[in-house]
Motif scaffolding. Structure first.
Motif, short mmCIF file in Angstrom:
data_model
loop_
_atom_site.label_atom_id
_atom_site.label_comp_id
_atom_site.label_asym_id
_atom_site.label_seq_id
_atom_site.Cartn_x
_atom_site.Cartn_y
_atom_site.Cartn_z
N GLN A 1 -11.93 13.21 -15.62
CA GLN A 1 -11.16 12.89 -14.42
C GLN A 1 -12.00 13.16 -13.17
OE1 GLN A 1 -7.67 15.36 -14.68
NE2 GLN A 1 -6.62 13.99 -16.13
N VAL A 2 -11.82 12.29 -12.17
CA VAL A 2 -12.41 12.48 -10.85
C VAL A 2 -11.28 12.39 -9.84
CG1 VAL A 2 -14.03 11.61 -9.13
CG2 VAL A 2 -14.63 11.52 -11.57
N TRP A 3 -11.20 13.39 -8.95
CA TRP A 3 -10.11 13.50 -7.97
C TRP A 3 -10.66 13.42 -6.56
CZ3 TRP A 3 -5.10 13.68 -9.64
CH2 TRP A 3 -4.90 13.95 -10.99
N PRO A 4 -9.85 13.00 -5.61
CA PRO A 4 -10.32 12.93 -4.21
C PRO A 4 -10.49 14.29 -3.57
CG PRO A 4 -8.01 12.32 -4.33
CD PRO A 4 -8.49 12.43 -5.75
N GLY A 5 -9.71 15.27 -4.01
CA GLY A 5 -9.78 16.62 -3.47
C GLY A 5 -9.95 17.62 -4.59
N PRO A 6 -9.61 18.90 -4.34
CA PRO A 6 -9.73 19.91 -5.39
C PRO A 6 -8.96 19.50 -6.63
CG PRO A 6 -9.30 20.95 -3.26
CD PRO A 6 -9.14 19.47 -3.05
N ALA A 7 -9.56 19.71 -7.79
CA ALA A 7 -8.94 19.28 -9.04
C ALA A 7 -7.67 20.08 -9.31
CB ALA A 7 -9.91 19.46 -10.20
N PRO A 8 -6.59 19.40 -9.70
CA PRO A 8 -5.37 20.11 -10.08
C PRO A 8 -5.54 20.79 -11.43
CG PRO A 8 -5.12 17.77 -10.49
CD PRO A 8 -6.45 17.94 -9.81
N ALA A 9 -4.56 21.60 -11.78
CA ALA A 9 -4.58 22.22 -13.10
C ALA A 9 -4.50 21.14 -14.18
CB ALA A 9 -3.40 23.18 -13.23
N PRO A 10 -5.15 21.35 -15.32
CA PRO A 10 -5.06 20.36 -16.40
C PRO A 10 -3.61 20.08 -16.77
CG PRO A 10 -6.77 21.95 -16.88
CD PRO A 10 -6.04 22.47 -15.67
N ALA A 11 -3.33 18.85 -17.15
CA ALA A 11 -1.97 18.44 -17.48
C ALA A 11 -1.45 19.16 -18.71
CB ALA A 11 -1.93 16.93 -17.71
N TRP A 12 -0.18 19.52 -18.70
CA TRP A 12 0.45 20.13 -19.87
C TRP A 12 0.99 19.07 -20.83
CZ3 TRP A 12 5.74 19.37 -20.77
CH2 TRP A 12 6.47 18.85 -19.71
N ALA A 13 1.04 17.82 -20.36
CA ALA A 13 1.52 16.72 -21.21
C ALA A 13 0.80 15.45 -20.81
CB ALA A 13 3.02 16.55 -21.09
N ALA A 14 0.51 14.59 -21.78
CA ALA A 14 -0.16 13.32 -21.50
C ALA A 14 0.04 12.40 -22.69
CB ALA A 14 -1.66 13.52 -21.23
#
Length: 342
Positions: free
Chosen positions: A142-155
């Motif tokens: 994953q590449v994000w525009p800002g600070p990376a969020p916490a990894p997803a708990w569901a996907a």
């Protein structure tokens, strides 16, 4: 993962994403352009688009150079008020016996500089992978525009029936009123009408009142009555009680998987939106290392996690993609949703 190399993105890229079959060097360029276009649509900063371009090109290039039957998904990731881009690369072999060695710069199995995986890990904000010799590799970045969020708990991951442009399988995740809830949906049949039923279920799930799975499922049954209907299941992970609450109608399979056990969850016969018995909800123990796995009937139940050492400890994206790769059929839409308590 249907069709050949995709050079133009379909409408709705911001939703399910675009699949590519990656078999030739030219496809890697198409993947890179697709990722850049999506990032531009999401108004990501230029420096992050440049990082994403490297991630996409290296992920696709690795499939061309090293993999069998490589496919790649480019899609939007959303979390904590941000929209980023996720690259999911999947192959059926040869797999890696020593992942730590393979991600180190300088390692190569095809006469290259061996910088591909290392470059992905450096440029991505978050990445995960799992590989088994003889079965293949799944990589997510994953590449994000800002600070990376916490990894997803569901996907989850969905794939249309071969030859169809859209999938009637869909999933959704929400946190509301202190509840962590999942929905897996299989629109009746396939094609555009199945997709419309699934889309209505996703909208209904987002708007459903706070309540346990049975209440949410009853709400969705009413919400999609104007469609051809769907198989639907709702799961809720309760960290305090260490249980998963589950309510389903139709052919959605739900399973609690841990290192020690595999337990199926009950979906009742029916078609959400049209035919149903009284909706019932069931509770199942949720061991500390367990994942909750839900899938449509486009995925067979013969999948055995014991053949994939360490997989259940990986991210929900990697688990879902592995199951879709090895248990998904080509005769139907297929969808897998995976969750664990963070």
């Amino acid at each position: 993962m249907n069709g050949g190399a995709v050079s133009a993105l379909p409408e709705g890229l911001l939703g399910a994403g675009a699949w590519f079959r990656v078999e030739a060097a030219g496809t890697a360029s198409a993947v890179r352009r697709a990722a850049e276009r999506l990032a531009t649509e999401l108004a990501m900063p230029e420096r992050r688009i440049a990082d994403l371009s490297i991630v996409a090109a290296e992920a696709a290039g690795n499939l061309v150079k090293h993999a069998d039957a490589g496919v790649l998904l480019v899609r939007t990731a959303r979390a904590e008020g941000q929209a980023g881009v996720e690259i999911l690369a999947i192959d059926t072999g040869p797999g890696m016996a020593d992942v730590d060695h393979a991600v180190g710069d300088g390692h190569s199995t095809a006469g290259t500089l061996g910088i591909g995986l290392g470059a992905i890990l450096r440029q991505a904000d978050w990445a995960d992978l799992h590989s088994v010799p003889g079965k293949g590799t799944v990589l997510v970045a994953q590449v994000w525009p800002g600070p990376a969020p916490a990894p997803a708990w569901a996907a989850g991951v969905t794939r249309p029936l071969t030859g169809e442009p859209v999938s009637g399988d869909a999933f959704a995740v929400r946190e509301t009123g202190g509840r962590r809830q999942l929905m897996m949906c299989d629109g009746l049949g396939h094609g555009r009408l199945a997709e419309a039923a699934a889309a209505a279920a996703v909208r209904g799930f987002d708007l459903a009142p706070d309540g346990p799975p049975a209440v949410v499922l009853e709400s969705l049954h009413r919400a999609i009555g104007h469609t051809r209907g769907a198989a639907l299941a709702i799961a809720e992970l309760d960290p305090a009680a260490r249980v998963v609450r589950y309510a389903g109608l139709g052919n959605i399979s739900g399973t609690v998987l841990s290192s020690e056990s595999r337990r199926g969850m009950v979906s009742l016969p029916g078609i959400a939106g049209h035919q149903r018995r009284a909706i019932r909800e069931y509770d199942y123990p949720l061991p500390p290392d367990a994942v909750v796995l839900m899938h449509s009937d486009g995925v067979v139940d013969r999948w055995d996690p014991r053949a994939y050492p360490g997989l259940l400890a990986r991210s929900p994206q990697v688990v879902a993609a592995t199951v879709l790769r090895d248990a998904g059929t080509r005769r139907d839409d297929a969808g897998v949703l995976v969750a664990r308590l963070p």
